[in-house]
Write an enzyme that holds these catalytic residues in place. Structure first.
Site: not given
Length: 904
Positions: A217-219
């Site tokens: 779910t990170k950038n």
């Protein structure tokens, strides 16, 4: 971190993000997702990334290889760094970067208190020790001031982690300067911050090493994986070796044509390499990053505009100039919103809106309370911010309609909310007694308790709802449930609960910062009208005109956990209660010091069920300086609670020399010994009678406060001296109510000194909570006082108490004020100022009254006079030491049969 409604999904073939109606709950089609649902987080793997992964799988080379090297080159160029090393996770990146610094074992490393637990684990796994840094509650980021406080707590840090929280740029250089470190010993945690800049410089090119995350779910979502960037070739080489168990640099190439099977290991390492499959996905995803970040920025601006009109919902401020990567949309849920954060999370979840909390502060977790260094005064910024934090959905394919829906629900809940009053209360037992109790408490707000859920061992009830309240776990979950649901009180409503189980539950609740009550009788527990006579002890407001205050915070346990604690006067009513509470916080040792062996024997039986732990029992008189010195050198306590005292006001008027020997000289003996062995925290228990004293009790306690004040001025680094002032404690041995109960039981008149006499009253729980919270908050030289709103007329309290015992027409006999008694007590001297502290119920007294020189010169004279038992001469010296203390007058030998001592 609690994450609600994390969804997998199917993506279309050629669009950089899927339309909202194509999202699915399990990747099996759009019909699986409820209409209007807004998951908190999603994983988006682009079509190009899928094709790249398939290409690698087809090649047959799936471990670290050329694709990983290419990803490292692409990534280094993106963040303007000379080197990038791909690893298995951001946590591994942090640990490897720390190892590469080559710091000695045990070196302190600064880390923000508000961060993911993996950051602190990385420090510990690298053989170093975390030092927790407080954060600004407006930004969630450390400040130069909080870094300086943490630096003072550890002496000199070897390195520092700087977190770019939520993707916001942190003032890296300013924080390094506050820590006394060059940027060569700063490691940036940029798990949220790929694409951010600090000023004009890209995060990844500012300090010695920067660590990124590619979690789902990170950038830049890959699934797992991390990266370390640096301009230091030697550092990069060390990390490359260490990520493959310390093997020589060409070890992974040995299976290639021309490769060799030979390798060597010269240093420690991890199995923490990235695979070519991950790297291929990462390279493809990197091409979309700028587009995704622009989309996140637009959505964040939409949130900001929509939520400006919602009272009580505020965004975090950006701590430094630069570009915000907008990894998280974090807001603060303030009291003015009307619903607390946890209730709002549940309400939004019921509407199909997922949220999360980033993060649980490290010092709220038992492991880090034991292993980390926590600055003096605690971490008030993190403690203030954490209950307010709420992360809202923010990802590139989130639609404007979904953002509108989230904001609409936030506005709607604000309009509908009415903050309930009373302490948040967990009910132990969801049976008939518990249900009736919860129901009646909910409908009887004057008791000041607001049930928020049950704990019950019945698997049928577990994790469901009973009587409209959730069952939040089993009895073994008490400590966790108190912390997670911010419970302030726990009521045990299981009549047949075994005493050992009750004690285990009570200790867990107290260790987490909640006070504990229980229903006293089986018959009463089965009545439908449970709340009534049996809950009478909870109605403090009826007696003292205010609700009982929950004083001690869960964070206070960090001052106790894992430390060597000494309690003087341990066998007394306050000392023994303090020992019970301290023990629940898990000290490494708890030493019980008293001159009364019978009381120590009784206390040891209460605490342990036996009296054979003689190594923790210390029989000593605090007047005996050589013995006290010996004890402190042998036991080396890190925390001292000084409760030992003579405190019977009328008796000390008759025998003032004894008050001086114990309350003054005994305190000085303890303070000297504590300073000599480097005790970290010393808390004196004083009395409100020390404010402008007119009694020997008040005068000797004021001198004890001044001794503590002088000790702080001369204290070695790392030693904190403070004091707390008590009012009259309800229920302690020899206190007003215990004497009144005896007089009522004997049918004799109740003796009261004067119809207009007033006192400040507090419960035992408030008293002990004040001591523990003072130990937690103290920075040195404070006198802490509980804000008790106002004094109470003694006669009103007596009549209220008698009425609660069904004695409506109590016979009161007025005896007149005794020598040394005031008609009205005060909490502060006329020469003192008082200010608010970080705790809303605790005040701190400060004074310009500097008598250290007088103390140094006159205390020997006072002690010599006390040894001769010359009462008039002793009073004369007290008058010279304490302006305003009454001069010697003939003392009447009366009044001792009338009452109750003004006890703690």
């Amino acid at each position: 971190m609690t994450v609600h409604r994390l969804r997998a999904r199917q993506e279309p073939v050629d669009h950089p993000w899927p339309p909202q109606h194509r999202l699915s709950a399990n990747g099996h089609g759009p019909d699986m997702l409820d209409e209007g649902d807004v998951p908190f987080a999603t994983t988006w793997i682009s079509p190009e990334a899928r094709r790249a992964a398939q290409r690698v799988l087809t090649s047959g080379w799936v471990t670290t290889g050329h694709e990983t090297e290419r990803f490292e080159e692409d990534f280094a160029a993106y963040v303007s760094a000379a080197q990038a090393v791909a690893v298995s996770s951001c946590t591994a990146a942090l640990e490897l970067a720390l190892r590469a610094l080559g710091l000695p074992a045990g070196t302190p490393v600064l880390v923000p208190a508000l961060t993911f637990c993996g950051a602190a684990q990385a420090i510990l796994h690298a053989g170093l020790r975390p030092v927790l840094v407080d954060v600004d509650p407006d930004t969630g980021t450390a400040t130069p001031g909080t870094v300086a406080a943490a630096t003072a707590a550890c002496g000199r840090p070897g390195a520092m982690m700087v977190l770019h929280y939520t993707g916001a740029p942190a003032p890296v250089a300013e924080l390094a300067e506050a820590a006394g470190l060059s940027l060569a010993y700063v490691i940036e945690d940029a798990a949220h911050a790929l694409g951010a800049t600090v000023g004009e410089r890209a995060v990844g090119s500012v300090s010695r090493a920067t660590c990124f995350s590619f979690y789902a779910t990170k950038n830049l979502p890959i699934g797992e994986g991390g990266m370390v960037t640096t301009d230091d070739q030697l550092l990069a080489d060390r990390i490359r070796r260490a990520r493959l168990l310390g093997m020589s640099a060409d070890a992974w190439r040995r299976a290639l044509p021309g490769g060799s099977w030979r390798y060597t290991v010269d240093e420690a390492g991890l199995k923490a390499n990235m695979t070519d499959v991950q790297a291929a996905i990462g390279r493809a995803q990197l091409r979309h990053l700028d587009e995704w970040q622009e989309r996140r920025q637009a959505l964040a601006e939409q949130y900001t505009a929509a939520l400006e009109a919602v009272p009580g919902i505020e965004p975090l401020h950006t701590p430094a100039p630069g570009r915000h990567a907008r990894h998280l949309q974090v807001v603060r849920v303030l009291e003015s919103y009307g619903t607390d954060r946890d209730e709002l999370v549940e309400r939004l979840a019921e509407q199909g809106i997922g949220t999360s909390v980033h993060f649980i502060p490290l010092h709220h977790m038992p492991y880090f309370r034991r292993t980390a260094i926590i600055p003096a005064g605690g971490l008030p910024g993190a403690d203030t911010l954490f209950p307010r934090l709420l992360s809202l959905p923010l990802y590139p394919h989130l639609t404007e309609r979904s953002v509108d829906r989230v904001c609409t629900q936030l506005a709607r809940h604000a309009a509908q909310s009415r903050r309930p009053t009373g302490l948040r209360t967990l009910v132990i037992g969801a049976g008939e007694a518990g249900r009736a109790l919860a129901r009646d408490l909910a409908h009887t707000p004057q008791y000041g308790l607001r049930p928020v859920g049950f704990l019950d061992d019945d698997p049928v009830k577990r994790r469901g709802f009973v009587g409209g309240l959730p069952v939040l776990g089993t009895l073994e979950d008490t400590g966790t449930a108190v912390s997670l649901h911010r419970a302030q009180a726990v009521i045990v409503a299981i009549p047949g609960l075994a005493p050992t189980r009750f004690r285990r539950v009570a200790r867990a609740a107290e260790a987490a910062g909640a006070s504990v009550r229980y229903l006293p009788s089986f018959i009463a527990a089965l009545r439908r009208d449970v709340v009534g006579d049996d809950m009478r002890e909870l109605d403090v407001k009826a007696l003292i005109g205010r609700a009982e205050m929950h004083v001690v915070s869960p964070e206070a346990g960090a001052t106790i956990a894992g430390r060597r604690v000494l309690v003087t006067g341990a066998g007394g009513s306050i000392g023994s209660e303090l020992c019970h509470q301290v023990r629940a916080f898990g000290p490494s040792r708890l030493f019980l010091l008293d001159h009364d062996e019978s009381n120590l024997h009784r206390l040891e039986l209460e605490l342990h069920g036996d009296a054979l732990r003689s190594d923790d029992i210390v029989i000593s008189d605090i007047r005996d300086r050589p013995r006290i010195d010996q004890i402190f050198h042998q036991l080396r306590p890190e925390v001292v609670f000084h409760a030992a005292a003579h405190k019977h006001l009328p008796l000390l008027e008759l025998h003032p020399s004894e008050g001086v020997k114990t309350n003054v000289r005994g305190t000085e003996n303890l303070v000297r010994a504590a300073a000599a062995v480097g005790t970290a925290r010393f808390v004196l228990i004083s009395t409100d009678k020390a404010a402008d004293p007119v009694s020997v009790l008040g005068a000797t306690k004021r001198l004890a406060e001044l001794i503590v004040h002088r000790a702080q001025r001369d204290a070695p680094p790392g030693t904190v001296f403070a004091a707390v002032r008590f009012g009259n404690v309800l229920g302690s041995r020899g206190s007003l109510l215990s004497v009144v109960a005896q007089q009522l039981g004997a049918g004799s008149p109740v003796t009261v000194t004067h119809p207009d006499a007033t006192r400040f009253f507090m419960t035992v729980e408030e008293a002990v909570g004040l001591v523990l919270e003072a130990a937690h908050m103290a920075g040195g030289d404070e006198v802490f006082v509980l804000d008790m709103n106002g004094p109470v007329r003694i006669v009103d309290l007596v009549r209220g108490y008698a009425s609660s015992l069904h004695v409506p027409d109590v016979d009161i006999r007025y005896t007149g004020l005794r020598p040394g008694e005031k008609l009205n007590e005060t909490l502060f001297s006329t020469r003192e100022d008082h200010t608010r502290t970080s705790h809303p119920s605790i005040l701190a007294a400060t004074s310009s009254d500097e008598r250290s020189a007088d103390l140094t010169q006159r205390l020997p004279e006072l002690y010599a006079t006390a040894e001769t038992n010359d009462t008039d001469e002793l009073r004369r010296v007290l008058t010279e030491l304490l302006p305003g203390f009454p001069a010697p007058t003939p003392q009447p030998q009366a009044g001792l049969a009338d009452p109750y001592p003004d006890d703690f």
